[in-house]
Design a protein around this motif. Structure first.
Motif, PDB file in Angstrom:
ATOM      1  N   UNK A   1       0.899  -1.142   0.000  1.00 22.20           N
ATOM      2  CA  UNK A   1       0.000   0.000   0.000  1.00 22.20           C
ATOM      3  C   UNK A   1       0.940   1.194   0.000  1.00 22.20           C
ATOM      4  N   UNK A   2       1.013   1.885  -1.119  1.00 21.41           N
ATOM      5  CA  UNK A   2       1.945   2.997  -1.229  1.00 21.41           C
ATOM      6  C   UNK A   2       1.468   4.172  -0.383  1.00 21.41           C
ATOM      7  N   UNK A   3       2.370   5.081  -0.135  1.00 21.74           N
ATOM      8  CA  UNK A   3       2.031   6.269   0.644  1.00 21.74           C
ATOM      9  C   UNK A   3       0.904   7.041  -0.020  1.00 21.74           C
ATOM     10  N   UNK A   4       0.886   7.057  -1.347  1.00 22.76           N
ATOM     11  CA  UNK A   4      -0.170   7.782  -2.060  1.00 22.76           C
ATOM     12  C   UNK A   4      -1.520   7.059  -1.978  1.00 22.76           C
ATOM     13  N   UNK A   5      -1.521   5.751  -1.779  1.00 22.74           N
ATOM     14  CA  UNK A   5      -2.753   4.970  -1.639  1.00 22.74           C
ATOM     15  C   UNK A   5      -3.280   4.940  -0.204  1.00 22.74           C
ATOM     16  N   UNK A   6      -2.446   5.302   0.752  1.00 23.14           N
ATOM     17  CA  UNK A   6      -2.791   5.146   2.164  1.00 23.14           C
ATOM     18  C   UNK A   6      -4.046   5.924   2.556  1.00 23.14           C
ATOM     19  N   UNK A   7      -4.234   7.115   2.044  1.00 25.40           N
ATOM     20  CA  UNK A   7      -5.415   7.914   2.381  1.00 25.40           C
ATOM     21  C   UNK A   7      -6.703   7.244   1.939  1.00 25.40           C
ATOM     22  N   UNK A   8      -6.718   6.757   0.717  1.00 19.35           N
ATOM     23  CA  UNK A   8      -7.894   6.063   0.187  1.00 19.35           C
ATOM     24  C   UNK A   8      -8.130   4.757   0.946  1.00 19.35           C
ATOM     25  N   UNK A   9      -7.061   4.022   1.205  1.00 12.06           N
ATOM     26  CA  UNK A   9      -7.173   2.762   1.949  1.00 12.06           C
ATOM     27  C   UNK A   9      -7.719   3.020   3.351  1.00 12.06           C
ATOM     28  N   UNK A  10      -7.258   4.076   3.970  1.00 12.03           N
ATOM     29  CA  UNK A  10      -7.720   4.443   5.309  1.00 12.03           C
ATOM     30  C   UNK A  10      -9.212   4.756   5.304  1.00 12.03           C
ATOM     31  N   UNK A  11      -9.661   5.511   4.323  1.00  9.84           N
ATOM     32  CA  UNK A  11     -11.078   5.855   4.204  1.00  9.84           C
ATOM     33  C   UNK A  11     -11.929   4.600   4.026  1.00  9.84           C
ATOM     34  N   UNK A  12     -11.502   3.696   3.147  1.00  6.65           N
ATOM     35  CA  UNK A  12     -12.251   2.458   2.900  1.00  6.65           C
ATOM     36  C   UNK A  12     -12.317   1.581   4.145  1.00  6.65           C
ATOM     37  N   UNK A  13     -11.180   1.448   4.825  1.00  6.36           N
ATOM     38  CA  UNK A  13     -11.144   0.576   6.002  1.00  6.36           C
ATOM     39  C   UNK A  13     -11.950   1.175   7.151  1.00  6.36           C
ATOM     40  N   UNK A  14     -11.879   2.479   7.346  1.00  4.49           N
ATOM     41  CA  UNK A  14     -12.681   3.119   8.394  1.00  4.49           C
ATOM     42  C   UNK A  14     -14.173   2.950   8.113  1.00  4.49           C
ATOM     43  N   UNK A  15     -14.578   3.051   6.844  1.00  3.15           N
ATOM     44  CA  UNK A  15     -15.983   2.871   6.480  1.00  3.15           C
ATOM     45  C   UNK A  15     -16.428   1.434   6.751  1.00  3.15           C
ATOM     46  N   UNK A  16     -15.571   0.469   6.445  1.00  2.13           N
ATOM     47  CA  UNK A  16     -15.904  -0.943   6.682  1.00  2.13           C
ATOM     48  C   UNK A  16     -16.008  -1.232   8.184  1.00  2.13           C
ATOM     49  N   UNK A  17     -15.124  -0.640   8.965  1.00  2.00           N
ATOM     50  CA  UNK A  17     -15.178  -0.809  10.422  1.00  2.00           C
ATOM     51  C   UNK A  17     -16.477  -0.223  10.965  1.00  2.00           C
ATOM     52  N   UNK A  18     -16.840   0.963  10.508  1.00  3.51           N
ATOM     53  CA  UNK A  18     -18.091   1.596  10.950  1.00  3.51           C
ATOM     54  C   UNK A  18     -19.295   0.745  10.563  1.00  3.51           C
ATOM     55  N   UNK A  19     -19.272   0.199   9.360  1.00  6.97           N
ATOM     56  CA  UNK A  19     -20.359  -0.667   8.891  1.00  6.97           C
ATOM     57  C   UNK A  19     -20.460  -1.933   9.743  1.00  6.97           C
ATOM     58  N   UNK A  20     -19.314  -2.514  10.073  1.00  7.08           N
ATOM     59  CA  UNK A  20     -19.331  -3.746  10.875  1.00  7.08           C
ATOM     60  C   UNK A  20     -19.830  -3.481  12.292  1.00  7.08           C
ATOM     61  N   UNK A  21     -19.554  -2.308  12.818  1.00  4.61           N
ATOM     62  CA  UNK A  21     -20.044  -1.964  14.158  1.00  4.61           C
ATOM     63  C   UNK A  21     -21.552  -1.748  14.167  1.00  4.61           C
ATOM     64  N   UNK A  22     -22.098  -1.348  13.028  1.00 10.19           N
ATOM     65  CA  UNK A  22     -23.535  -1.094  12.934  1.00 10.19           C
ATOM     66  C   UNK A  22     -24.350  -2.384  12.923  1.00 10.19           C
TER      67      UNK A  22
END
Length: 114
Positions: free
Chosen positions: A36-57
């Motif tokens: 996961x390149x430094x330039x991809x990290x922001x997008x990856x972070x957004x996707x993973x945070x959204x998935x975590x929020x969804x799983x908590x719901x």
């Protein structure tokens, strides 16, 4: 099998492949080897945070609860093991999520399988 994530941003993070695969599939990455390149990290972070929020719901499914109870006796009388506890996706993803945050902040890549 284990996957060890490495980055100059933090200490290594090691996960079972079966648990890491859900995260890597979400990011469209191969479980055997990748970056996961430094330039991809922001997008990856957004996707993973959204998935975590969804799983908590959504609470643990009845199917998962059934599997847990099936392996620990009908009356919870399994004297050889601790009481069963389901580990949530958010708990499993937390170390890698923190690594992603630090890598994004510092501009570092995250590597595994190398």
């Amino acid at each position: 099998m284990l996957i060890t994530f490495k980055s100059k941003a933090t200490a290594t993070v090691t996960m079972y492949e079966e648990h890491a695969r859900r995260i890597l599939n979400l990011l469209h990455k191969d479980a055997k080897r990748g970056v996961i390149t430094a330039s991809e990290a922001g997008t990856a972070l957004t996707k993973l945070e959204a998935e975590v929020a969804e799983s908590r719901a959504h609470p643990t499914s009845d199917e998962v609860q059934h599997d847990i109870h099936a392996h620990h006796g009908d009356f919870g009388d399994d004297n050889e093991h601790e009481p069963p506890q389901a580990v949530s996706f958010s708990a499993r993803a937390y170390p890698l999520l923190e690594m992603l945050r630090e890598a994004h902040k510092g501009g570092y890549d995250i590597l595994w399988g190398v």
